[in-house]
Design an enzyme around this catalytic site. Sequence first.
Site, PDB file in Angstrom:
ATOM      1  N   TYR A  48     -18.305 -11.492 -10.044  1.00  0.00           N
ATOM      2  CA  TYR A  48     -17.733 -12.064  -8.811  1.00  0.00           C
ATOM      3  C   TYR A  48     -18.526 -11.591  -7.609  1.00  0.00           C
ATOM      4  CZ  TYR A  48     -14.455 -12.643  -4.917  1.00  0.00           C
ATOM      5  OH  TYR A  48     -13.893 -12.966  -3.708  1.00  0.00           O
ATOM      6  N   ASP A  63     -15.528  -7.188   6.848  1.00  0.00           N
ATOM      7  CA  ASP A  63     -15.447  -8.606   6.492  1.00  0.00           C
ATOM      8  C   ASP A  63     -14.573  -9.332   7.510  1.00  0.00           C
ATOM      9  OD1 ASP A  63     -15.451 -11.026   5.205  1.00  0.00           O
ATOM     10  OD2 ASP A  63     -14.102 -10.415   3.595  1.00  0.00           O
ATOM     11  N   ASP A  90     -17.451 -16.052  -3.325  1.00  0.00           N
ATOM     12  CA  ASP A  90     -16.627 -16.217  -2.127  1.00  0.00           C
ATOM     13  C   ASP A  90     -17.357 -17.163  -1.174  1.00  0.00           C
ATOM     14  OD1 ASP A  90     -15.139 -15.922   0.200  1.00  0.00           O
ATOM     15  OD2 ASP A  90     -15.058 -13.738   0.092  1.00  0.00           O
ATOM     16  N   ASP A  92     -15.621 -18.196   1.674  1.00  0.00           N
ATOM     17  CA  ASP A  92     -14.866 -18.047   2.926  1.00  0.00           C
ATOM     18  C   ASP A  92     -14.090 -19.324   3.250  1.00  0.00           C
ATOM     19  OD1 ASP A  92     -15.676 -15.356   3.371  1.00  0.00           O
ATOM     20  OD2 ASP A  92     -17.630 -16.088   4.031  1.00  0.00           O
ATOM     21  N   HIS A 117     -14.592 -19.996  -4.154  1.00  0.00           N
ATOM     22  CA  HIS A 117     -13.266 -20.188  -3.568  1.00  0.00           C
ATOM     23  C   HIS A 117     -13.371 -20.403  -2.068  1.00  0.00           C
ATOM     24  CE1 HIS A 117     -12.787 -16.024  -1.992  1.00  0.00           C
ATOM     25  NE2 HIS A 117     -13.145 -15.556  -3.179  1.00  0.00           N
ATOM     26  N   GLU A 119     -10.847 -20.730   1.467  1.00  0.00           N
ATOM     27  CA  GLU A 119      -9.564 -20.225   1.950  1.00  0.00           C
ATOM     28  C   GLU A 119      -9.124 -20.965   3.196  1.00  0.00           C
ATOM     29  OE1 GLU A 119     -10.951 -16.277   4.365  1.00  0.00           O
ATOM     30  OE2 GLU A 119     -11.558 -16.488   2.275  1.00  0.00           O
ATOM     31  N   CYS A 127     -10.983 -10.252   5.888  1.00  0.00           N
ATOM     32  CA  CYS A 127     -10.572  -9.879   4.538  1.00  0.00           C
ATOM     33  C   CYS A 127      -9.085 -10.168   4.351  1.00  0.00           C
ATOM     34  CB  CYS A 127     -10.870  -8.400   4.308  1.00  0.00           C
ATOM     35  SG  CYS A 127     -10.117  -7.725   2.805  1.00  0.00           S
ATOM     36  N   ARG A 162      -7.803 -21.000  -2.149  1.00  0.00           N
ATOM     37  CA  ARG A 162      -7.105 -19.762  -1.801  1.00  0.00           C
ATOM     38  C   ARG A 162      -6.263 -19.988  -0.548  1.00  0.00           C
ATOM     39  NH1 ARG A 162     -10.200 -14.187   0.118  1.00  0.00           N
ATOM     40  NH2 ARG A 162      -8.904 -13.872   1.973  1.00  0.00           N
ATOM     41  N   GLU A 192      -3.269 -15.306  -2.042  1.00  0.00           N
ATOM     42  CA  GLU A 192      -3.797 -13.992  -1.685  1.00  0.00           C
ATOM     43  C   GLU A 192      -2.715 -13.041  -1.193  1.00  0.00           C
ATOM     44  OE1 GLU A 192      -5.664 -11.709  -2.074  1.00  0.00           O
ATOM     45  OE2 GLU A 192      -7.408 -11.721  -0.733  1.00  0.00           O
ATOM     46  N   ASN A 215      -6.008 -11.392  -7.457  1.00  0.00           N
ATOM     47  CA  ASN A 215      -6.983 -10.528  -6.787  1.00  0.00           C
ATOM     48  C   ASN A 215      -6.532  -9.077  -6.912  1.00  0.00           C
ATOM     49  OD1 ASN A 215      -9.208  -9.753  -5.336  1.00  0.00           O
ATOM     50  ND2 ASN A 215      -8.372 -10.322  -3.343  1.00  0.00           N
TER      51      ASN A 215
END
Length: 299
Positions: A48, A63, A90, A92, A117, A119, A127, A162, A192, A215
């Site tokens: 990942y 992040d 990721d 974002d 993913h 989000e 984060c 996400r 999440e 996660n």
Amino acid sequence: MADLLSRPGNRRARLREMLDAGEPVLAPGAYDALSARLVEQAGFDVVYMTGFGTTAGLLGRPDVGLLGGAEMAAHAARLTDAVDLPVIADADTGYGNPMNVIRTIRDYERAGVAALHLEDQVAPKRCGHLAGKQVVPAGEMAAKIRAAVDARTDPDLLIIARTDAAAVDGLDAALDRARRFADAGADLLFVEAPTSEADIEKVAEALRGHRLVFNWAEGGRTPPLSRDRLAELGFALVLFPVGTLLAATAGMVELLARLRADGTPAALLDRLGGLDAFAGLVGIGEIRELEERYRAERA
């Protein structure tokens, strides 16, 4: 371990097969190509690419949305080059509106990732286990998921949706969003930062029938569950995003403290190993074989 002439098989199809096998797929986080190789050498089937770790590794910063899509896609390409494993990355927020998402999907697909993913946070994001998050309207995110699904040219590329809405609007709102994102075509759903085992159980029950992501954020807001418990609940994919980063950082802090105190790192050398061992770890044997194979003929 990937070598310079390897031609890995269809890593996206392999990931789909693993996710359909009925047991949680464990995906340790990697923040650079070296940590990705170590994940592979440890015997895992998936790696990942952590956004938290990527930002820390490339910028030395938290992040909070400081890296752009092109930087993240380029980093993903370095990881996919380093290993033969499927890489989950990721991406974002997709770095903008649906038009930006289309470019993001195509950049990540060219980078060779098996899954990514997206989000529903407001940009600049942060984060998922930090305070101060905001989310975009659910309809706006659903449109971005539709754009992502339409933009992929390889149907085996997995789109993970996400939602960070649990910390903003409550868990029920997050579940409603997840269902809407599934209707938009997402292949996996990722709620999440649930903050209790009861909430994790509620996610699993409410979204039963969908492939779910958990996660396992080391030191984050979500309680740690065993692999067996996650299997009972039906989670398909388990991310361990920052353990490698935290372990590497702790090791470097210890080394530097010893060097500062003693003037040399001699007290730790037996734990560090030597340059020859490290060179072997990163493939010096492979390089020597290639050098021999392609040694220039003498005239």
